[in-house]
Design an enzyme around this catalytic site. Structure first.
Site, short mmCIF file in Angstrom:
data_model
loop_
_atom_site.label_atom_id
_atom_site.label_comp_id
_atom_site.label_asym_id
_atom_site.label_seq_id
_atom_site.Cartn_x
_atom_site.Cartn_y
_atom_site.Cartn_z
N ARG A 46 -63.16 -5.77 9.28
CA ARG A 46 -63.30 -6.22 10.72
C ARG A 46 -64.50 -5.50 11.40
O ARG A 46 -64.79 -4.37 10.76
CB ARG A 46 -61.83 -5.70 11.22
N LYS B 113 -55.74 -1.09 9.99
CA LYS B 113 -54.94 -0.96 11.07
C LYS B 113 -53.87 -0.06 10.67
O LYS B 113 -53.64 0.23 9.55
CB LYS B 113 -54.16 -2.29 11.32
N HIS C 35 -65.93 -12.08 13.87
CA HIS C 35 -64.74 -12.36 12.99
C HIS C 35 -65.14 -13.52 12.27
O HIS C 35 -64.33 -13.91 11.46
CB HIS C 35 -63.57 -12.69 13.93
N ARG D 241 -65.71 -12.48 8.67
CA ARG D 241 -64.44 -12.16 7.85
C ARG D 241 -63.75 -13.45 7.37
O ARG D 241 -63.25 -13.22 6.18
CB ARG D 241 -63.55 -11.35 8.75
N HIS E 253 -54.67 -7.18 4.22
CA HIS E 253 -53.58 -7.51 5.18
C HIS E 253 -52.42 -7.25 4.28
O HIS E 253 -52.16 -7.06 2.94
CB HIS E 253 -53.54 -9.14 4.68
N TYR F 161 -56.03 -19.14 4.59
CA TYR F 161 -57.08 -19.55 4.29
C TYR F 161 -57.24 -20.41 3.21
O TYR F 161 -58.29 -21.27 2.75
CB TYR F 161 -58.01 -18.18 3.56
#
Length: 301
Positions: free
Chosen positions: A151, A174, A246, A249, A272, A281
């Site tokens: 990110r 995150k 993004h 990514r 993730h 994806y």
């Protein structure tokens, strides 16, 4: 208690007792304003007069009104505010039943990530070629974004010590969750060149900072700076598609899966928490294969 008075009480509750941000409270106020206006228009001014059927009818009206019908995502947001309000009414014993509890939001359309082709990525990276301090830095930044699928916030928050000699980088995602991601030879070479040829010249322009990527004044590169760097490179590369941080990514994940990488490996690389997030994806890759099949097979159409 009237509906309007109850809404005011709820907004005070989320603002003072729950300590929600002012922008969040303002969003609740807007959403509940839409709701109370609809209730007033339908003669539902008392809390006890509202039923589950009324909530469902309200949700349907949001997408079918003549002026400015809301999208599915906007309807889901408004309903979330309404459900929070009715949950509060039950908790405060202002009503006997949470009439909004079972109301479901509209199904959101699946948004496939936007990726660019390998050739387009190559053109984007080539647009940063050059010997100037800025070009050397931009090359390292873009190579790192594509090589790691990071990110943009993870990349601009990198420190020099997060790049290890073993050709890996430590990313903090995150929830401050850290992961180790391989760099690849192109990104490693670009970063080494930047550390030797460009960063020392940038660092003397500002106060001492451990940041890996520095702006022209010697301070840490911001997310907005990174976005502008990529936009400028895309313009020089004359790409006809919209490119953002993004995008790299998404392209990283799509190209890995198209090359045969396991979805769980890609999940770990992207950081993730759930493989379900990564599996979107695979839909992109399947669409690409379907398009190629339709174009190439003599009996596909």
């Amino acid at each position: 208690m009237s509906v309007g008075a109850a809404v005011d009480s709820y907004l005070r509750h989320v603002s003072i007792e729950r300590g929600l941000a002012a922008n969040t409270v303002a969003a609740y106020r807007r959403d509940l304003g839409i709701y109370t206006a609809w209730l007033d228009a339908n003669g539902l001014t008392a809390l006890g007069a509202v039923s589950a059927a009324n909530i469902s009818e309200f949700v349907r009206s949001l997408g079918s009104r003549e002026e400015s019908p809301l999208t599915a995502s906007s309807i889901a947001r408004v309903l979330s505010s309404v459900r929070g309000f009715h949950r509060f009414l039950l908790e405060e014993s202002l009503v006997d039943t949470d009439v909004a509890h079972d109301t479901k939001p509209p199904k959101l359309a699946s948004r496939l990530p936007k990726a660019i082709t390998i050739d387009e990525v190559g053109a984007l990276l080539a647009a940063t070629d050059g010997d100037s301090v800025q070009q050397v830095r931009d090359k390292a930044l873009l190579e790192l974004l594509y090589a790691t699928g990071a990110r943009v916030s993870e990349v601009v928050n990198l420190n020099v010590d997060d790049v290890f000699e073993e050709d890996v980088v430590r990313l903090t995602g995150k929830g401050d969750k850290q992961r180790i991601v391989p760099l690849g030879s192109y990104a490693r070479a670009a970063i080494d060149s930047y550390l030797v040829r460009a960063r020392p010249l940038l660092s003397v322009r500002g106060s001492a900072t451990p940041a890996l990527f520095l702006g022209l004044r010697g301070a840490r590169v911001s997310r907005q700076n990174a976005w502008l760097i990529i936009k400028a490179a895309a313009e020089r590369a004359e790409l006809t598609v919209d490119v953002s941080p993004h995008t790299l990514r998404h392209s990283f994940a799509t190209h890995l899966l198209a090359g045969g990488a396991d979805v769980r490996v890609v999940q770990e690389l992207l950081g993730h928490s759930s493989v379900a997030t990564t599996q979107i994806y695979t839909l992109v890759t399947a669409d690409t294969l379907r398009d190629m099949y339709t174009t190439a097979h003599p009996r596909a159409r």
